[in-house]
Write a protein that holds these residues in place. Structure first.
Motif, short mmCIF file in Angstrom:
data_model
loop_
_atom_site.label_atom_id
_atom_site.label_comp_id
_atom_site.label_asym_id
_atom_site.label_seq_id
_atom_site.Cartn_x
_atom_site.Cartn_y
_atom_site.Cartn_z
N TYR A 37 -30.05 49.61 -10.61
CA TYR A 37 -29.61 50.55 -11.65
C TYR A 37 -28.32 50.04 -12.28
N ILE A 38 -28.22 50.17 -13.60
CA ILE A 38 -26.99 49.81 -14.32
C ILE A 38 -26.43 51.09 -14.94
N GLN A 39 -25.23 51.43 -14.56
CA GLN A 39 -24.55 52.59 -15.14
C GLN A 39 -24.02 52.21 -16.52
N PRO A 40 -23.88 53.16 -17.44
CA PRO A 40 -23.39 52.83 -18.79
C PRO A 40 -22.04 52.10 -18.77
N SER A 41 -21.18 52.44 -17.83
CA SER A 41 -19.86 51.81 -17.76
C SER A 41 -19.91 50.36 -17.25
N GLU A 42 -21.03 49.93 -16.68
CA GLU A 42 -21.14 48.57 -16.14
C GLU A 42 -21.49 47.52 -17.20
N GLN A 44 -20.56 45.19 -19.94
CA GLN A 44 -19.30 44.58 -20.38
C GLN A 44 -19.50 43.87 -21.72
N ALA A 45 -18.59 44.12 -22.64
CA ALA A 45 -18.66 43.47 -23.96
C ALA A 45 -18.02 42.09 -23.89
N SER A 46 -18.61 41.14 -24.63
CA SER A 46 -18.01 39.80 -24.73
C SER A 46 -16.72 39.90 -25.54
N SER A 47 -15.94 38.83 -25.57
CA SER A 47 -14.66 38.85 -26.27
C SER A 47 -14.81 39.15 -27.76
N ASN A 48 -15.92 38.69 -28.38
CA ASN A 48 -16.13 38.98 -29.80
C ASN A 48 -16.92 40.28 -30.01
N GLY A 49 -17.37 40.91 -28.92
CA GLY A 49 -18.08 42.17 -29.01
C GLY A 49 -19.54 42.06 -29.40
N PHE A 50 -20.04 40.83 -29.59
CA PHE A 50 -21.40 40.63 -30.06
C PHE A 50 -22.46 40.73 -28.96
N THR A 51 -22.03 40.71 -27.70
CA THR A 51 -22.96 40.74 -26.57
C THR A 51 -22.48 41.74 -25.54
N LEU A 52 -23.41 42.55 -25.05
CA LEU A 52 -23.15 43.41 -23.90
C LEU A 52 -23.89 42.80 -22.72
N SER A 53 -23.21 42.66 -21.58
CA SER A 53 -23.80 42.02 -20.41
C SER A 53 -23.62 42.87 -19.17
N ALA A 54 -24.59 42.75 -18.27
CA ALA A 54 -24.50 43.39 -16.96
C ALA A 54 -25.07 42.42 -15.94
N SER A 110 -27.43 41.81 -31.05
CA SER A 110 -28.09 42.16 -32.29
C SER A 110 -29.13 41.10 -32.61
N SER A 111 -30.31 41.52 -33.02
CA SER A 111 -31.36 40.55 -33.32
C SER A 111 -31.27 40.00 -34.74
N ASP A 112 -30.54 40.68 -35.62
CA ASP A 112 -30.50 40.22 -37.01
C ASP A 112 -29.10 40.21 -37.61
N PHE A 113 -28.10 40.56 -36.85
CA PHE A 113 -26.70 40.57 -37.27
C PHE A 113 -26.42 41.47 -38.47
N GLN A 114 -27.34 42.40 -38.78
CA GLN A 114 -26.99 43.40 -39.79
C GLN A 114 -25.88 44.28 -39.22
N ASN A 115 -25.99 44.59 -37.96
CA ASN A 115 -24.92 45.26 -37.24
C ASN A 115 -24.67 44.37 -36.02
N ALA A 116 -23.64 43.54 -36.08
CA ALA A 116 -23.41 42.51 -35.06
C ALA A 116 -23.08 43.09 -33.70
N ILE A 117 -22.54 44.30 -33.65
CA ILE A 117 -22.19 44.93 -32.38
C ILE A 117 -23.41 45.69 -31.87
N PRO A 118 -23.96 45.30 -30.68
CA PRO A 118 -25.14 46.01 -30.16
C PRO A 118 -24.78 47.42 -29.70
N THR A 119 -25.77 48.26 -29.67
CA THR A 119 -25.59 49.65 -29.23
C THR A 119 -25.47 49.70 -27.72
N ARG A 120 -24.37 50.28 -27.22
CA ARG A 120 -24.14 50.38 -25.78
C ARG A 120 -25.02 51.49 -25.21
N PRO A 121 -25.75 51.19 -24.13
CA PRO A 121 -26.55 52.25 -23.48
C PRO A 121 -25.63 53.37 -23.00
N ASN A 122 -26.05 54.62 -23.20
CA ASN A 122 -25.23 55.75 -22.77
C ASN A 122 -25.88 56.51 -21.61
#
Length: 136
Positions: A37-42, A44-54, A110-122
């Protein structure tokens, strides 16, 4: 002479086509399913914010498993009892994973960089890791 050659080819073809084919099924495969299980707080955004990783750590992904076996990953976004196999794209978010010894890293981008920051799971994200043993 041509007729004899064609006749011999036909006989050889029929002989080869009628060979018995056996299907060998290895019983007792040691496949393993791991639920994490991955909690929403787990996430982590990359330094440029373009990737969320767990990162999911598990010592059952040892050196032999990492090198020899198949490793499949599925997620249930929002822990909703529906698994989707990675990689996939949903609502311009691209979900992918990388496996290394002892861990599975999940990424959302983001798959198309229209919105480069991915949506964080809540909500909680359930992850199914399937280790498929290979008999070499």
């Amino acid at each position: 002479m041509k007729k004899l050659t064609i006749l011999m080819l036909c006989i050889a073809t029929l002989g080869l086509a009628s060979c018995k084919k056996d299907t060998i099924v290895q019983s007792g495969a040691n496949n393993l399913t791991i639920i994490k299980y991955i909690q929403p707080s787990e996430w982590q955004a990359s330094s440029n914010g373009f990737t969320l990783s767990a990162a999911l750590l598990d010592n059952r992904i040892d050196a032999r498993t990492f090198e020899d076996d198949g490793i499949l990953v599925y997620i249930s976004r929002g822990d909703n009892n529906v698994y989707e196999q990675l990689p996939f794209v949903y609502d311009v978010n691209s979900y992918s994973y990388a496996v290394s010894q002892g861990r599975v890293d999940l990424d959302i981008q983001s798959s198309d960089f229209q919105n480069a920051i991915p949506t964080r799971p809540n909500t909680v994200t359930r992850v199914k890791i399937v280790l498929i043993e290979s008999f070499q």
